[in-house]
Write a protein that holds these residues in place. Structure first.
Motif, PDB file in Angstrom:
ATOM      1  N   GLU A 106      -5.997  -1.373  13.016  1.00 48.86           N
ATOM      2  CA  GLU A 106      -7.419  -1.806  12.440  1.00 48.86           C
ATOM      3  C   GLU A 106      -7.295  -2.595  11.070  1.00 48.86           C
ATOM      4  O   GLU A 106      -5.931  -2.714  11.136  1.00 48.86           O
ATOM      5  N   ASP A 107      -7.723  -3.303  10.825  1.00 51.48           N
ATOM      6  CA  ASP A 107      -7.969  -4.346   9.865  1.00 51.48           C
ATOM      7  C   ASP A 107      -7.368  -3.197   7.850  1.00 51.48           C
ATOM      8  O   ASP A 107      -6.621  -3.643   7.909  1.00 51.48           O
ATOM      9  N   GLU A 108      -7.865  -2.106   8.098  1.00 48.29           N
ATOM     10  CA  GLU A 108      -8.497  -1.568   6.448  1.00 48.29           C
ATOM     11  C   GLU A 108      -8.100  -0.802   6.730  1.00 48.29           C
ATOM     12  O   GLU A 108      -7.604   0.423   7.847  1.00 48.29           O
ATOM     13  N   LEU A 109      -6.726   0.475   5.608  1.00 43.65           N
ATOM     14  CA  LEU A 109      -6.266   1.059   6.213  1.00 43.65           C
ATOM     15  C   LEU A 109      -6.386   1.904   4.321  1.00 43.65           C
ATOM     16  O   LEU A 109      -5.712   1.632   3.353  1.00 43.65           O
ATOM     17  N   ASP A 110      -6.744   3.247   4.784  1.00 42.99           N
ATOM     18  CA  ASP A 110      -7.241   4.214   3.025  1.00 42.99           C
ATOM     19  C   ASP A 110      -5.959   5.319   3.072  1.00 42.99           C
ATOM     20  O   ASP A 110      -6.131   5.823   3.826  1.00 42.99           O
ATOM     21  N   LEU A 111      -4.944   4.872   2.319  1.00 42.96           N
ATOM     22  CA  LEU A 111      -3.604   5.912   2.357  1.00 42.96           C
ATOM     23  C   LEU A 111      -4.422   6.997   1.389  1.00 42.96           C
ATOM     24  O   LEU A 111      -2.891   8.206   1.213  1.00 42.96           O
ATOM     25  N   ASP A 112      -5.119   7.176   0.743  1.00 43.13           N
ATOM     26  CA  ASP A 112      -5.603   8.709   0.136  1.00 43.13           C
ATOM     27  C   ASP A 112      -6.671   9.139   0.730  1.00 43.13           C
ATOM     28  O   ASP A 112      -7.043  10.182   0.695  1.00 43.13           O
ATOM     29  N   ASP A 113      -6.860   8.870   2.969  1.00 42.28           N
ATOM     30  CA  ASP A 113      -7.127   9.862   3.564  1.00 42.28           C
ATOM     31  C   ASP A 113      -6.988  11.774   3.261  1.00 42.28           C
ATOM     32  O   ASP A 113      -5.180  10.754   3.866  1.00 42.28           O
ATOM     33  N   CYS A 114      -7.502  11.503   3.614  1.00 40.51           N
ATOM     34  CA  CYS A 114      -6.541  13.317   4.147  1.00 40.51           C
ATOM     35  C   CYS A 114      -5.616  13.172   4.748  1.00 40.51           C
ATOM     36  O   CYS A 114      -4.733  14.788   4.582  1.00 40.51           O
ATOM     37  N   GLN A 115      -6.102  13.080   6.068  1.00 40.04           N
ATOM     38  CA  GLN A 115      -4.934  13.239   7.014  1.00 40.04           C
ATOM     39  C   GLN A 115      -3.693  12.440   7.039  1.00 40.04           C
ATOM     40  O   GLN A 115      -2.377  13.098   7.146  1.00 40.04           O
ATOM     41  N   TRP A 116      -3.410  11.592   5.754  1.00 39.66           N
ATOM     42  CA  TRP A 116      -2.193  10.853   5.234  1.00 39.66           C
ATOM     43  C   TRP A 116      -1.915  11.773   3.966  1.00 39.66           C
ATOM     44  O   TRP A 116      -0.811  11.390   2.911  1.00 39.66           O
ATOM     45  N   GLU A 117      -2.045  13.396   3.884  1.00 45.20           N
ATOM     46  CA  GLU A 117      -1.699  14.404   2.168  1.00 45.20           C
ATOM     47  C   GLU A 117      -0.319  14.240   2.406  1.00 45.20           C
ATOM     48  O   GLU A 117      -0.339  13.995   1.339  1.00 45.20           O
ATOM     49  N   LYS A 142       0.418  -1.319  -0.014  1.00 40.63           N
ATOM     50  CA  LYS A 142      -0.100  -0.127  -0.184  1.00 40.63           C
ATOM     51  C   LYS A 142       0.937   1.801  -0.300  1.00 40.63           C
ATOM     52  O   LYS A 142       0.584   2.273  -0.970  1.00 40.63           O
ATOM     53  N   CYS A 143       1.713   0.838   0.767  1.00 43.47           N
ATOM     54  CA  CYS A 143       2.636   2.514   0.748  1.00 43.47           C
ATOM     55  C   CYS A 143       3.172   2.619  -0.809  1.00 43.47           C
ATOM     56  O   CYS A 143       3.859   3.022  -0.942  1.00 43.47           O
ATOM     57  N   VAL A 144       3.810   1.477  -1.399  1.00 43.92           N
ATOM     58  CA  VAL A 144       4.180   1.480  -2.305  1.00 43.92           C
ATOM     59  C   VAL A 144       3.147   1.822  -3.620  1.00 43.92           C
ATOM     60  O   VAL A 144       3.823   3.024  -4.245  1.00 43.92           O
ATOM     61  N   GLN A 145       2.216   1.718  -3.191  1.00 42.79           N
ATOM     62  CA  GLN A 145       1.746   2.364  -4.615  1.00 42.79           C
ATOM     63  C   GLN A 145       0.699   3.664  -4.024  1.00 42.79           C
ATOM     64  O   GLN A 145       0.768   4.181  -5.160  1.00 42.79           O
ATOM     65  N   ALA A 146       1.196   4.574  -3.114  1.00 38.86           N
ATOM     66  CA  ALA A 146       0.566   5.384  -2.717  1.00 38.86           C
ATOM     67  C   ALA A 146       1.773   6.440  -2.966  1.00 38.86           C
ATOM     68  O   ALA A 146       1.580   7.653  -3.616  1.00 38.86           O
TER      69      ALA A 146
END
Length: 449
Positions: A309-320, A274-278
């Motif tokens: 947590e199981d789900e992680l959304d790196l596109d969330d604004c808090q990880w901008e 997920k980090c590489v893709q982001a």
């Protein structure tokens, strides 16, 4: 001064059996004087509680972080540790060394393991392989060893001793006790607990001292509360039970790479993917990508969410801020109990990178990389393929092979034992990562395969 004996009633379990052990304390009928008592104790049946086994001495790193519940400054020291039947002993040096130096046997510092707690910890120290021992008196100790097998052996042995002592606590003082005059059958009344006992306060740095009176009943109440707390703590659920109930989830950060991949059913951790893709999606042209540090508080927040947590959304604004994502990825690799380049490959890789002939150097490094465990190999291939893509945008992100080598050298590999020559190790760490990055296609094969 008269001497009295405290004995169990005739016919009680405490007065029978060859396994009885007696403890004598002097006392008299005067409450202000000491009392002589004899307590008959029938030791537990060996079948009911497993006897703890001692463990021979070994050097471990120790830090005392609390004394009686009061926090202390952490100071790591190397000490000779011996596991006795009921306690853990700390010596400044082994007995063999003491004899060699013609010194008398040094008096050890001891930890009573009865009612103690033992648990792995990652937040009390930046070192790896650390577990904490909390005694019933409120003392807290950290034990650490660079070798994971060694520290696991000590953790399991101490845990077994603590559990054995907890199981053997019941039945130690069966039956009620009475007081008898020494060498006589005359039964004496039990000492009264309602008589006031005056304690002198300890001197303290304050303007005035207040003299307080305590009664024996108050002391008994406090001891009762303390015993109930000990019993509650000793019966608390284990980490495995809490994980099975879903109260505590399995960690991502600080977990062994092989264990994590087996749990997820893959050869590359999903968090790394997920980090590489982001980064490839929105950070390829960011100035100083992977070199610039993100906000540490936000990185720690991301880490907490990943572990809970199981789900992680790196596109969330808090990880901008993409530097937060790259910072969390580097932290993941730094906190692996064993680095991405396993310990046993460190010295062979250093020797391989010293090879003068370019072709032989490529073949030597390639052979070692092919011997890596599957999760390490596949994760490494994904990461270096990603870093090659970063280099294609070097004119905008201003990252070079040398810069990436400096960032990822100490992050992906380090020796198992700290020899003290950090500068020497860092040179080869950077060179190895930089060389694999340059020769990535020859070492891992084409990116599509």
């Amino acid at each position: 001064m008269q001497s009295y004996t405290k004995q169990a009633p005739v016919g009680s379990a405490a007065s029978q059996g060859p396994g009885a052990v007696q403890m004598r304390i002097k006392t008299s009928a005067n409450p202000g004087e000491r009392l002589s008592q004899t307590k008959s104790m029938v030791m537990p049946d060996p079948g009911q509680a497993q006897k703890p086994t001692a463990l021979k001495g070994e050097y471990l790193n120790k830090a005392k972080i609390a004394d009686g519940g009061k926090k202390q400054r952490k100071n790591w020291t190397s000490t000779w540790v011996v596991l006795d039947v009921t306690q853990l002993l700390f010596y400044k040096e082994s007995k063999q060394e003491a004899l060699t130096n013609l010194k008398p046997g040094c008096k050890p510092e001891g930890i009573d393991l009865c009612g103690a707690l033992i648990e792995w910890t990652t937040d009390k120290s930046s070192r790896k392989n650390v577990f904490q021992i909390t005694t019933s008196s409120g003392n807290e100790f950290l034990l650490q060893a660079d070798n994971y097998t060694t520290i696991c052996k000590w953790h399991d042995a101490i845990k077994k001793t603590v559990d054995s002592l907890a199981r053997g606590k019941e039945g130690v003082f069966p039956g009620k006790l009475t007081l008898r005059k020494s060498n006589s059958s005359e039964i004496l009344p039990r000492p009264r607990h309602d008589l006031p006992v005056t304690k002198e306060p300890k001197p303290e740095k304050r303007r005035s001292l207040i003299k307080l009176n305590y009664s024996a009943s108050d002391s008994a109440d406090k001891n009762g509360v303390k015993n109930r707390l000990k019993k509650f703590i000793s019966r608390r659920p284990s980490m495995k039970t809490l994980q099975e109930k879903g109260i505590i989830k399995d960690r991502i950060f600080g977990c062994h790479l092989l264990t994590l991949c087996q749990r997820e059913g893959t050869t590359i951790p999903s968090f790394v993917q997920k980090c590489v893709q982001a980064v490839e999606k929105r950070g390829m042209e960011t100035d100083g990508i992977y070199r610039v540090s993100g906000n540490l508080a936000t990185i720690q927040k991301l880490r907490f969410i990943v572990d809970q947590e199981d789900e992680l959304d790196l596109d969330d604004c808090q990880w901008e801020d993409i530097h937060v994502v790259t910072g969390a990825l580097k932290m993941f690799f730094r906190e692996l109990p064993e680095p991405l380049f396993p310990y046993r490959f460190f010295e062979p890789l250093v020797e391989a990178i010293k090879t003068k002939d370019d072709k032989q150097r490529v073949q030597a490094v390639k052979k070692l990389v092919q011997q890596l465990p599957k999760p390490n190999h596949d994760t490494m291939k994904l990461l270096f393929t990603h870093l090659q893509k970063i280099l294609t945008k070097s004119l905008k992100n201003r990252m070079s092979t040398q810069g990436i080598g400096i960032v990822f050298g100490p992050t992906l590999m380090w020796p198992e034992l700290d020899s003290g020559n950090l500068a020497f190790n860092m040179v080869y760490q950077n060179q190895i990562v930089e060389f694999i990055l340059i020769e990535s296609s020859a070492i891992f094969g084409p990116a599509g395969k």
